[in-house]
Motif scaffolding. Structure first.
Motif, short mmCIF file in Angstrom:
data_model
loop_
_atom_site.label_atom_id
_atom_site.label_comp_id
_atom_site.label_asym_id
_atom_site.label_seq_id
_atom_site.Cartn_x
_atom_site.Cartn_y
_atom_site.Cartn_z
N VAL A 121 -6.17 2.65 -5.91
CA VAL A 121 -6.25 1.17 -6.48
C VAL A 121 -7.05 0.11 -5.89
O VAL A 121 -7.33 0.57 -4.52
CB VAL A 121 -4.42 0.89 -6.41
N PRO A 122 -7.04 -1.02 -5.85
CA PRO A 122 -8.12 -1.69 -5.40
C PRO A 122 -7.40 -2.04 -3.44
O PRO A 122 -6.10 -2.31 -3.65
CB PRO A 122 -7.71 -3.52 -6.18
N SER A 123 -8.43 -2.56 -2.44
CA SER A 123 -7.79 -1.84 -1.42
C SER A 123 -6.90 -3.08 -1.08
O SER A 123 -5.89 -2.71 -0.17
CB SER A 123 -8.59 -2.18 -0.23
N VAL A 124 -6.86 -4.25 -1.49
CA VAL A 124 -5.46 -5.55 -1.63
C VAL A 124 -4.15 -4.75 -1.52
O VAL A 124 -3.43 -5.29 -1.41
CB VAL A 124 -5.59 -6.47 -2.42
N ASP A 125 -4.14 -3.96 -3.06
CA ASP A 125 -2.92 -3.72 -3.42
C ASP A 125 -2.36 -2.56 -2.63
O ASP A 125 -1.06 -1.89 -2.94
CB ASP A 125 -2.61 -3.39 -4.80
N ARG A 126 -3.77 -2.28 -1.34
CA ARG A 126 -2.58 -0.98 -0.76
C ARG A 126 -2.29 -0.42 0.23
O ARG A 126 -2.16 -0.90 1.62
CB ARG A 126 -3.39 -0.14 -0.54
N VAL A 127 -0.34 -0.99 -0.15
CA VAL A 127 0.07 -1.08 1.05
C VAL A 127 1.95 -0.01 0.61
O VAL A 127 2.09 -0.26 -0.30
CB VAL A 127 0.56 -3.12 0.66
N VAL A 128 2.12 0.42 2.48
CA VAL A 128 2.84 1.00 2.15
C VAL A 128 4.38 0.16 2.66
O VAL A 128 4.56 -0.22 3.65
CB VAL A 128 3.48 2.19 2.10
N SER A 129 5.46 -0.25 2.33
CA SER A 129 6.66 -0.61 2.50
C SER A 129 7.94 0.08 3.65
O SER A 129 8.15 1.23 2.68
CB SER A 129 6.93 -1.74 1.83
N VAL A 130 7.30 0.18 4.49
CA VAL A 130 9.02 1.53 5.14
C VAL A 130 9.85 0.40 5.45
O VAL A 130 10.29 -0.77 6.10
CB VAL A 130 8.49 1.59 5.76
N THR A 131 11.30 0.87 4.69
CA THR A 131 11.96 -0.01 4.99
C THR A 131 13.49 0.48 5.34
O THR A 131 12.83 1.79 5.19
CB THR A 131 13.20 -0.81 3.60
N LEU A 132 14.38 0.31 6.76
CA LEU A 132 14.91 1.15 7.31
C LEU A 132 16.10 0.00 6.88
O LEU A 132 15.74 -1.29 7.47
CB LEU A 132 15.21 1.78 8.56
N MET A 133 17.24 0.75 6.59
CA MET A 133 18.56 -0.02 7.03
C MET A 133 19.64 0.26 5.87
O MET A 133 19.93 1.72 5.98
CB MET A 133 18.60 -1.26 5.03
N ARG A 134 20.57 -0.38 6.44
CA ARG A 134 22.18 0.35 6.50
C ARG A 134 22.89 0.07 5.18
O ARG A 134 22.23 -0.75 4.15
CB ARG A 134 23.42 -0.34 7.36
N LEU B 246 2.82 4.69 13.90
CA LEU B 246 2.02 4.74 14.98
C LEU B 246 0.44 6.33 14.70
O LEU B 246 -0.19 6.64 14.53
CB LEU B 246 2.03 5.21 16.10
N LEU B 247 1.76 7.25 14.95
CA LEU B 247 0.51 9.18 14.27
C LEU B 247 -0.66 8.47 13.00
O LEU B 247 -1.25 8.96 13.30
CB LEU B 247 1.26 9.67 13.86
N VAL B 248 -0.19 7.99 11.85
CA VAL B 248 -0.68 8.03 10.85
C VAL B 248 -1.86 6.63 10.58
O VAL B 248 -2.26 6.70 9.53
CB VAL B 248 -0.22 7.84 8.93
N ARG B 249 -1.62 5.52 11.53
CA ARG B 249 -2.40 4.71 11.63
C ARG B 249 -3.76 5.03 12.39
O ARG B 249 -4.61 4.14 11.02
CB ARG B 249 -2.54 3.71 13.32
N GLY B 250 -4.58 5.80 11.93
CA GLY B 250 -6.23 5.88 12.11
C GLY B 250 -6.38 6.19 10.46
O GLY B 250 -6.85 5.72 9.97
N ASP B 251 -5.09 6.67 10.24
CA ASP B 251 -5.85 7.14 8.90
C ASP B 251 -5.36 6.08 7.24
O ASP B 251 -6.00 5.90 6.73
CB ASP B 251 -4.91 8.34 8.11
N ALA B 252 -4.40 5.16 8.00
CA ALA B 252 -3.71 4.32 7.34
C ALA B 252 -5.44 2.96 7.35
O ALA B 252 -5.80 2.60 6.22
CB ALA B 252 -2.57 3.58 8.06
N ILE B 253 -6.09 3.37 8.30
CA ILE B 253 -7.13 2.30 8.61
C ILE B 253 -8.39 2.98 7.77
O ILE B 253 -9.07 2.47 7.27
CB ILE B 253 -7.73 2.22 9.89
N VAL B 254 -8.34 4.00 7.68
CA VAL B 254 -9.90 5.27 7.04
C VAL B 254 -9.36 4.52 5.62
O VAL B 254 -10.47 4.84 5.28
CB VAL B 254 -9.63 6.52 7.70
N ARG B 255 -8.75 4.81 5.53
CA ARG B 255 -8.70 4.34 3.81
C ARG B 255 -7.92 3.23 3.20
O ARG B 255 -7.27 3.42 1.73
CB ARG B 255 -6.92 5.64 3.61
N GLY B 256 -7.84 2.18 3.78
CA GLY B 256 -7.99 0.56 3.91
C GLY B 256 -5.65 0.24 2.86
O GLY B 256 -6.35 -0.35 2.86
#
Ligand code: ADP
Length: 290
Positions: free
Chosen positions: A194-207, A145-155
């Motif tokens: 990288v092109p904006s369609v590819d700008r995805v960070v996946s965060v996974t939390l698992m056991r 949530l804290l980085v949400r605005g940055d994520a939006i601005v950076r697409g």
């Protein structure tokens, strides 16, 4: 073991650790006193804490886009609601239900703004290591949530995948937030080209196993050349013009202190994944009591 202030010949005070070991020597009982000057150890620990704090403040400084965005939204909502209320108050008769609803909206927007400030303050807070039982999923959601605005601005999009019913870990909330913040902002930086369609960070939390949980932060950025996989964790290593090169080395120190592990791997297709493993609550407790 006792900790007391000692005094040098020149009158300056320093911290000493005193250990007393009574034992029998022939028929006499003797006490062996070990006095250790711990001033340097304290100094080192204080410097490490100050440095971690400074890096955190500078990392949060990079979040200006987030702050402006997150605070602007509720402030704009408050302003337009107040203007609407002022209009309603000139009507005759005044529609009190409408005014009540507007006031509720203002309160909600105010809560949202305070929540943003609370999150920032929690991260830049200065203090000693506070080891408590933590809900890692909550920490991750907070930082996202804290980085949400940055994520939006950076697409950039952040995709979260959190396993249900994970056990808690024992650790310091602020420090673990700092690690997550560093890793997420690095992932954003790595994808700036990288092109904006590819700008995805996946965060996974698992056991990961019965005793450990694992966080994986996977980006689709430029990745790491083989020689960099370890080098990036060294202090002052940076490839960015404005970089400090401290984020990853401090993050690794923090995770080490939590008896966990932090490392990076290149993805098969593109980009890099940073892994953090942490022992679940009980495992750390046992470790600390040893
Ligand atoms: P800084 O961000 O100030 O450079 P860090 O210690 O956080 O300091 O990172 C060190 C270096 O590691 C970065 O400059 C970059 O070269 C590399 N790096 C970090 N994260 C990534 C990533 N997700 N993908 C590729 N390279 C990365």
């Amino acid at each position: 073991m006792y900790e007391l202030p000692g005094r040098r010949n020149n009158g300056t005070e320093f911290q000493v650790e005193i250990g007393l070991n009574p034992f029998h020597f022939d028929d006499d009982s003797v006490t062996l006193a070990c006095i250790i000057d711990t001033a340097e150890r304290y100094e080192l620990e204080r410097n490490r804490r100050d440095l971690a704090h400074l890096t955190r403040v500078s990392t949060v400084g990079q979040l200006t886009a987030s702050l402006a965005h997150e605070l602007n939204q509720p402030l704009t909502a408050i302003l337009s609601n107040v203007q609407a209320a002022q209009r309603f108050l000139t009507a005759d008769p005044i529609d009190l239900d409408e005014v009540r609803e507007i006031l509720n909206d203002i309160v909600q927007a105010d809560y949202r703004a305070s929540e943003v400030i609370r999150r920032i303050r929690a991260v830049v807070k200065k203090g000693d290591l506070e080891v408590v039982s933590l809900d890692l999923a909550g920490i991750i959601r907070d930082v996202v949530l804290l980085v949400r605005g940055d994520a939006i601005v950076r697409g950039t999009r952040v995709a979260l995948d959190i396993e249900d019913d994970l056990p808690s870990v024992r650790g310091d909330k602020v420090q673990l937030q700092q690690v997550m913040l560093n890793l997420l902002l690095n992932a954003f930086d790595a994808m700036s080209g990288v092109p904006s369609v590819d700008r995805v960070v996946s965060v996974t939390l698992m056991r990961e196993s019965t005793n450990t949980v694992c966080i994986a932060i996977r980006d689709r950025g430029h990745g790491l050349t083989a020689d960099k996989l370890d080098k990036i964790f060294k202090p002052f290593f940076t490839s960015k013009p404005q970089g400090l090169g401290l984020g990853l080395s401090i993050s690794r120190t923090i995770i080490d202190m939590h008896h966990g592990r932090l490392w990076a791997e290149n993805n098969i297709d593109r980009g890099a994944t940073f892994f953090v493993t942490l022992p679940v609550g009980d495992a750390t407790e046992q470790d600390e009591s040893r």
